[in-house]
Design a protein around this motif. Structure first.
Motif, PDB file in Angstrom:
ATOM      1  N   VAL A 162       0.841  -1.205   0.000  1.00 11.91           N
ATOM      2  CA  VAL A 162       0.000   0.000   0.000  1.00 11.91           C
ATOM      3  C   VAL A 162       0.878   1.258   0.000  1.00 11.91           C
ATOM      4  CG1 VAL A 162      -1.743   1.267   1.320  1.00 11.91           C
ATOM      5  CG2 VAL A 162      -1.851  -1.216   1.194  1.00 11.91           C
ATOM      6  N   LEU A 163       1.939   1.215   0.783  1.00 16.46           N
ATOM      7  CA  LEU A 163       2.789   2.398   0.909  1.00 16.46           C
ATOM      8  C   LEU A 163       3.723   2.586  -0.282  1.00 16.46           C
ATOM      9  CD1 LEU A 163       3.745   2.072   4.689  1.00 16.46           C
ATOM     10  CD2 LEU A 163       2.142   3.684   3.701  1.00 16.46           C
ATOM     11  N   VAL A 164       4.147   1.493  -0.862  1.00 16.28           N
ATOM     12  CA  VAL A 164       5.184   1.574  -1.902  1.00 16.28           C
ATOM     13  C   VAL A 164       4.597   1.676  -3.316  1.00 16.28           C
ATOM     14  CG1 VAL A 164       7.104   0.306  -2.934  1.00 16.28           C
ATOM     15  CG2 VAL A 164       6.870   0.395  -0.473  1.00 16.28           C
ATOM     16  N   ASP A 165       3.511   0.926  -3.526  1.00 11.83           N
ATOM     17  CA  ASP A 165       2.937   0.886  -4.876  1.00 11.83           C
ATOM     18  C   ASP A 165       1.824   1.946  -4.999  1.00 11.83           C
ATOM     19  OD1 ASP A 165       1.845   0.323  -7.274  1.00 11.83           O
ATOM     20  OD2 ASP A 165       1.272  -1.760  -6.827  1.00 11.83           O
ATOM     21  N   ASP A 225       9.301  -6.598   4.911  1.00 10.03           N
ATOM     22  CA  ASP A 225       9.791  -5.625   3.920  1.00 10.03           C
ATOM     23  C   ASP A 225       9.478  -4.191   4.338  1.00 10.03           C
ATOM     24  OD1 ASP A 225      10.697  -7.684   2.464  1.00 10.03           O
ATOM     25  OD2 ASP A 225       9.123  -7.631   0.931  1.00 10.03           O
ATOM     26  N   LEU A 226       8.538  -4.054   5.259  1.00 12.95           N
ATOM     27  CA  LEU A 226       8.152  -2.727   5.719  1.00 12.95           C
ATOM     28  C   LEU A 226       9.341  -1.983   6.340  1.00 12.95           C
ATOM     29  CD1 LEU A 226       5.481  -1.148   5.807  1.00 12.95           C
ATOM     30  CD2 LEU A 226       5.091  -2.063   8.085  1.00 12.95           C
ATOM     31  N   ALA A 227      10.314  -2.743   6.801  1.00 12.68           N
ATOM     32  CA  ALA A 227      11.506  -2.133   7.396  1.00 12.68           C
ATOM     33  C   ALA A 227      12.280  -1.322   6.354  1.00 12.68           C
ATOM     34  CB  ALA A 227      12.389  -3.220   7.994  1.00 12.68           C
ATOM     35  N   SER A 259      13.721   3.793   2.923  1.00 14.58           N
ATOM     36  CA  SER A 259      14.586   3.988   1.754  1.00 14.58           C
ATOM     37  C   SER A 259      13.769   3.926   0.465  1.00 14.58           C
ATOM     38  CB  SER A 259      15.684   2.936   1.742  1.00 14.58           C
ATOM     39  OG  SER A 259      15.119   1.656   1.734  1.00 14.58           O
ATOM     40  N   GLU A 260      12.711   3.136   0.477  1.00 15.15           N
ATOM     41  CA  GLU A 260      11.902   3.010  -0.746  1.00 15.15           C
ATOM     42  C   GLU A 260      11.120   4.293  -1.054  1.00 15.15           C
ATOM     43  OE1 GLU A 260      10.723  -1.655  -1.188  1.00 15.15           O
ATOM     44  OE2 GLU A 260      10.133  -0.665   0.665  1.00 15.15           O
ATOM     45  N   LEU A 261      10.743   4.997   0.013  1.00 11.68           N
ATOM     46  CA  LEU A 261       9.985   6.232  -0.191  1.00 11.68           C
ATOM     47  C   LEU A 261      10.871   7.481  -0.197  1.00 11.68           C
ATOM     48  CD1 LEU A 261       6.827   5.671   2.036  1.00 11.68           C
ATOM     49  CD2 LEU A 261       6.966   5.513  -0.430  1.00 11.68           C
ATOM     50  N   ALA A 262      12.170   7.273   0.028  1.00 12.91           N
ATOM     51  CA  ALA A 262      13.079   8.414   0.099  1.00 12.91           C
ATOM     52  C   ALA A 262      13.026   9.209  -1.204  1.00 12.91           C
ATOM     53  CB  ALA A 262      14.500   7.928   0.358  1.00 12.91           C
ATOM     54  N   GLY A 263      12.923  10.502  -1.097  1.00 13.54           N
ATOM     55  CA  GLY A 263      12.907  11.352  -2.286  1.00 13.54           C
ATOM     56  C   GLY A 263      11.540  11.495  -2.915  1.00 13.54           C
ATOM     57  N   THR A 293       9.368   3.413  16.871  1.00 14.00           N
ATOM     58  CA  THR A 293      10.379   4.310  16.305  1.00 14.00           C
ATOM     59  C   THR A 293       9.719   5.671  16.083  1.00 14.00           C
ATOM     60  OG1 THR A 293       9.733   3.698  14.068  1.00 14.00           O
ATOM     61  CG2 THR A 293      11.521   2.428  15.061  1.00 14.00           C
ATOM     62  N   LEU A 294      10.477   6.599  15.569  1.00 15.37           N
ATOM     63  CA  LEU A 294       9.868   7.893  15.223  1.00 15.37           C
ATOM     64  C   LEU A 294      10.186   8.210  13.765  1.00 15.37           C
ATOM     65  CD1 LEU A 294      10.660   9.859  18.499  1.00 15.37           C
ATOM     66  CD2 LEU A 294       8.482   8.897  17.819  1.00 15.37           C
ATOM     67  N   GLY A 295      10.199   7.189  12.937  1.00 16.27           N
ATOM     68  CA  GLY A 295      10.554   7.351  11.529  1.00 16.27           C
ATOM     69  C   GLY A 295       9.343   7.652  10.667  1.00 16.27           C
ATOM     70  N   LEU A 296       9.540   7.371   9.372  1.00 20.02           N
ATOM     71  CA  LEU A 296       8.523   7.717   8.380  1.00 20.02           C
ATOM     72  C   LEU A 296       7.204   6.970   8.600  1.00 20.02           C
ATOM     73  CD1 LEU A 296       8.060   9.424   5.865  1.00 20.02           C
ATOM     74  CD2 LEU A 296       8.907   7.541   4.490  1.00 20.02           C
ATOM     75  N   LEU A 297       7.303   5.740   9.113  1.00 21.27           N
ATOM     76  CA  LEU A 297       6.082   4.963   9.346  1.00 21.27           C
ATOM     77  C   LEU A 297       5.204   5.647  10.391  1.00 21.27           C
ATOM     78  CD1 LEU A 297       7.526   1.331   9.338  1.00 21.27           C
ATOM     79  CD2 LEU A 297       5.961   2.324   7.664  1.00 21.27           C
ATOM     80  N   VAL A 298       5.817   6.071  11.487  1.00 23.15           N
ATOM     81  CA  VAL A 298       5.044   6.729  12.550  1.00 23.15           C
ATOM     82  C   VAL A 298       4.533   8.084  12.054  1.00 23.15           C
ATOM     83  CG1 VAL A 298       5.158   7.672  14.876  1.00 23.15           C
ATOM     84  CG2 VAL A 298       6.249   5.513  14.384  1.00 23.15           C
ATOM     85  N   VAL A 299       5.364   8.778  11.284  1.00 22.99           N
ATOM     86  CA  VAL A 299       4.932  10.072  10.723  1.00 22.99           C
ATOM     87  C   VAL A 299       3.704   9.865   9.842  1.00 22.99           C
ATOM     88  CG1 VAL A 299       5.598  11.921   9.131  1.00 22.99           C
ATOM     89  CG2 VAL A 299       7.197  11.166  10.879  1.00 22.99           C
ATOM     90  N   ASN A 300       3.735   8.825   9.016  1.00 18.97           N
ATOM     91  CA  ASN A 300       2.576   8.517   8.164  1.00 18.97           C
ATOM     92  C   ASN A 300       1.342   8.215   9.001  1.00 18.97           C
ATOM     93  OD1 ASN A 300       2.389   8.023   5.049  1.00 18.97           O
ATOM     94  ND2 ASN A 300       4.540   7.884   5.612  1.00 18.97           N
TER      95      ASN A 300
END
Lengths: 177, 258
Positions: B63-66, B91-93, B97-101, B130-137
């Motif tokens: 859902v997040l990548v595609d 793979d969610l880990a 990097s997959e969403l970077a940029g 964590t406090l990374g992109l997943l939590v931000v989303n």
């Protein structure tokens, strides 16, 4: 002199002050956080205590219910076991009825035995007659062929067999009496 | 209109997954439709409901990548429970990097959830510690955040970091984001420490704190063995009662707000 330990408590942790600052910064206008008053704290503590009481009471009730259910199960098991014993227990004998039943059986068996004995003696009788008839035929055949000596021997043998047979009957009747 | 609640805490092992699963199931018991999204690459929630994350064809990662993926395709309705789950995958880990940029990467989940928000009364997002992109989303998509606080002093540091992120999210991405409440978890009745921490939580967070306390019970740890929420395998246990109580409290808050 030992240095006095600083008064450290959880409520005095610096991180909590930071959190209060963050919370007040993020709150909507007019909804500033104020530490609850002593009365509120007392009531909340009381509420927590009462909840704890209720929880303990619920646990006790639950345990008692489980105990009751266990006892009910045991009672059922014992009742079932008793029923099983009742079913398999030896019934009291009605001796008169059983003796009469046994007598009837014996009588039936004796009647059957008599019937079979009679049948056997009938067969023996028939066999005896057949043997006599056969011997007569053989004697006649020898006489017709002119061998009178052999015919006479066979007749004598036949008579001897009759004697043996008569003697056997006599003995049998004697044993039966 | 459904409500999206992110269950977040920077510290691990504070009861985020347990709360998502059991609060969700307790709300289901009251007739609400509930979806739980496992946003943690560890996939603890996915495993807890009996789904093997390695055998999942489509997960929240897709859902997040595609960009063309539909979140509806990833929803799994649990057969025995009236509960829906979007599973996670290891793979969610790699998603950072997959969403970077990618432009708008902090709102990918928000856009995807918009399609299903009305299909459920409640959508819970189980966040990673964590406090990374997943939590931000998760925070960018949520209407509110539920913060479980383990009754231990160390947890306060995790809360501080999370509050900093929440404030940033409010400023930049999701201004209406609220704090649903602070939930005291793993309260150990035998220790004075739990009592003191609980008292400090009350003093610091005030009316944000849920009255319901989740105590430490061994039955919670048995969850992954049973592969279902506690109110199914130990419906009369104190833990199940506590989550039912929490569900009632949450619903009462909603009624009051309404």
């Amino acid at each position: 002199m030992k240095p006095k330990k600083p008064d450290k408590s959880i409520s005095g942790m610096d991180v909590l002050k930071d959190i209060r600052g963050l919370l007040s910064a993020s709150r909507e206008p007019g909804t500033t956080i104020e530490p609850p008053s002593q009365e509120e704290n007392r009531l909340k503590n009381e509420l927590t205590g009462l909840r704890e009481h209720v929880r303990v009471y619920q646990e006790t009730v639950q345990k008692q219910q489980e105990q009751i259910r266990k006892m009910e199960r045991e009672y059922k098991d014992i009742t079932a076991e008793l029923d099983g014993y009742k079913k398999t227990a030896v019934r009291p004998l009605n001796q008169t009825a059983q003796v009469a039943e046994l007598r009837e059986d014996v009588e039936q068996l004796e009647a059957r035995k008599a019937e079979l004995t009679s049948a056997v003696s009938g067969i023996e009788e028939l066999l005896h007659l057949k043997v006599k008839e056969l011997l007569k035929r053989i004697v006649r055949l020898y006489q017709e062929s002119g061998q009178s000596d052999i015919a006479l021997d066979i007749r004598r043998t036949g008579n001897a067999l009759d004697d043996v047979d008569n003697f056997a009957r006599f003995l049998r009747e004697l044993i039966q009496q | 209109m459904g409500k999206i609640i992110a269950v977040a805490q920077h510290k691990g092992g504070t009861g985020k997954t347990t709360t998502c699963l059991n609060l969700g199931a307790s709300l289901c018991d009251t007739g609400k439709t509930v979806l739980i999204i496992d946003l943690d690459p560890q996939a603890s929630l996915t495993v807890s409901v009996g789904i093997n994350p390695l055998q999942v064809k489509k997960s929240i990662h897709h859902v997040l990548v595609d960009p063309n993926s539909d979140i509806k395709d990833t929803i799994i309705q649990l057969p025995t429970l009236n509960l829906s789950v979007v599973p996670s995958h290891m793979d969610l880990a790699m998603v950072e990097s997959e969403l970077a940029g990618k432009i708008g990467r902090e709102k990918v989940l928000f856009k995807k959830l918009a399609a299903i928000k009305d299909d459920f009364d409640y959508i819970f997002i189980d966040c990673p510690p964590t406090l990374g992109l997943l939590v931000v989303n998760a925070l960018a998509s949520a209407d509110s955040v539920l913060i479980p606080i383990q009754c231990e002093p160390l947890t306060f540091y995790g809360v501080k970091h999370l509050l900093q992120i929440i404030n940033l999210i409010r400023e930049e991405v999701n201004p209406p984001l609220k704090i649903e409440g602070i939930l005291r978890t793993m309260y150990d009745r035998r220790t004075k420490l739990s009592e003191e921490v609980s008292e400090s939580i009350m003093q610091t967070f005030g009316d944000l704190v849920f009255s319901t306390i989740i105590y430490r019970h061994i039955k919670f740890a048995e969850g992954p063995v049973h592969e279902m929420p506690i109110n199914f395998y130990a419906s009369r246990s104190p833990g199940a009662l506590e989550y039912r109580e929490l569900a009632k409290e949450l619903l009462t808050h909603e009624t009051k707000k309404a």
